[in-house]
Write a protein that holds these residues in place. Structure first.
Motif, PDB file in Angstrom:
ATOM      1  N   ILE A   1      -7.180  -0.140   1.743  1.00 20.83           N
ATOM      2  CA  ILE A   1      -5.888  -0.131   2.437  1.00 20.83           C
ATOM      3  C   ILE A   1      -5.964  -1.076   3.633  1.00 20.83           C
ATOM      4  O   ILE A   1      -5.064  -1.873   3.881  1.00 20.83           O
TER       5      ILE A   1
ATOM      6  N   THR B   1       0.822  -1.222   0.000  1.00 15.65           N
ATOM      7  CA  THR B   1       0.000   0.000   0.000  1.00 15.65           C
ATOM      8  C   THR B   1       0.849   1.262   0.000  1.00 15.65           C
ATOM      9  O   THR B   1       0.449   2.279  -0.570  1.00 15.65           O
TER      10      THR B   1
ATOM     11  N   SER C   1       2.455   3.612  -3.587  1.00 16.12           N
ATOM     12  CA  SER C   1       1.787   4.912  -3.449  1.00 16.12           C
ATOM     13  C   SER C   1       2.686   6.070  -3.837  1.00 16.12           C
ATOM     14  O   SER C   1       2.231   7.211  -3.911  1.00 16.12           O
TER      15      SER C   1
ATOM     16  N   SER D   1      -5.337  -4.671   2.836  1.00 10.00           N
ATOM     17  CA  SER D   1      -4.025  -5.071   2.304  1.00 10.00           C
ATOM     18  C   SER D   1      -2.869  -4.693   3.218  1.00 10.00           C
ATOM     19  O   SER D   1      -1.876  -5.422   3.293  1.00 10.00           O
ATOM     20  N   ALA D   2      -2.966  -3.542   3.878  1.00 13.95           N
ATOM     21  CA  ALA D   2      -1.852  -3.060   4.713  1.00 13.95           C
ATOM     22  C   ALA D   2      -1.547  -4.076   5.806  1.00 13.95           C
ATOM     23  O   ALA D   2      -2.458  -4.633   6.417  1.00 13.95           O
TER      24      ALA D   2
END
Ligand code: FAD
Length: 274
Positions: A104, A32, A36, A107-108
């Motif tokens: 987010i 993430t 980015s 997945s984070a």
């Protein structure tokens, strides 16, 4: 975003694969943050989700979260942990301190959050509040365990060296049995955390100590320790001992504001746990 300089993505299947990690490589977990912003100098990504680590392990001695455990999973644990671990709601509360969409959250990872070592690292707040220990797979094949307050050394800096990988974080049962109080403040209602403070009062049978995690407002996580709930003066004295250059400055808050709001939140927490 596309990372145009990446020439290879390797899915890691065994610890030995990590021996190839060099200065132009990066571990990827949730991706993430990596995707980015541009990552100049990074040529290869090593996807550690291929290692298939069990995300959550509950033991009588405490809770182990794999580095690849997602924030979403951590949040869900608040409803799943043993009933005598009354600190359980804190897991979800700390997840809410991560400014992020549901994508987010899904997945984070815990490890990615710790390794970025941002002051606003929500998993750092959780780990600090519950006296967590971080296990590192070192590049030389050995393991190293460090307290979270030693792991993070400053804003976006930590003890990791080239080739080191965070394996897991361990939250001891004594801390999970404790009463906790959580406070977060940000300049904007949905803004990135300017300060995240968590108080913890251990059970008398676990020593009855009081710990205050000061995060978000400081460049590195702090744990202020007291034998029991401190008096207002004792709390003020401990806060006064924090060096001026430890109060963090960025677009999400000036140091004097962070220092002032941390004091207000600390006293609210002291009262709540008294
Ligand atoms: C919209 C948005 C909002 C965000 N809000 C916040 C916020 O409020 N607070 C905050 O702290 N962050 C925030 N982030 C940054 C980031 O998404 C989170 O910190 C997230 O937890 C990172 O986890 P990840 O698994 O996606 O890490 P990745 O992007 O996969 O990796 C992040 C870094 O950690 C390294 N890394 C990952 N896992 C390991 C490991 N096990 N061992 C060694 N190195 C590792 C990677 O090489 C990379 O340098 C935000 C990002 C976005 C896009």
């Amino acid at each position: 975003m596309d990372l145009n300089e990446i020439v290879d993505i390797a899915v890691v299947g065994a610890r030995n694969d990590l021996a190839q990690l060099g200065t132009s490589d990066a571990v990827i977990a949730g991706g993430t943050w990596l995707f980015s912003e541009p990552q100049p100098g990074i040529r290869r990504l090593f996807d550690i989700t291929g290692l298939g680590w069990e995300p959550v392990t509950v033991e009588t001695s405490g809770l182990e979260l794999a580095a690849t455990c997602t924030v979403e999973r951590v949040s869900a644990l608040s409803r799943e942990l043993p009933p005598d671990w009354i600190a359980a709601p804190l897991l979800h509360q700390c997840c809410t301190a991560l400014l992020a969409s549901y994508k987010i959250w899904g997945s984070a990872t815990v490890g990615g959050n710790l390794c970025l070592s941002f002051p606003a690292g929500a998993m750092i707040s959780l780990a600090t509040a519950l006296d967590a220990t971080v296990t590192i797979w070192r590049a030389d094949g050995s393991d190293r365990s460090v307290a979270i307050t030693e792991f993070v050394t400053g804003a976006a800096t930590n003890v990791l060296e080239t080739g080191d990988v965070v394996r897991s974080v361990f939250l001891p049962a004594a801390a999970l049995r404790a009463r906790t109080a959580f406070r977060k403040i940000a300049l904007a209602p949905l803004g990135r955390s300017g300060a995240v403070l968590v108080g913890r009062l251990d059970l008398p049978t676990d020593g009855g100590a009081f710990a205050l995690a000061v995060t978000g407002s400081t460049t590195r996580p702090l744990s202020l320790r007291f034998d029991t709930v401190p008096t207002p003066d004792a709390l003020d004295a401990a806060l006064d001992d924090i060096p001026d250059d430890v109060w963090h400055e960025d677009a999400h808050g000036a140091p004097d504001w962070r220092k002032a709001v941390s004091r207000v939140l600390a006293h609210e927490i002291r009262q709540e746990l008294s």
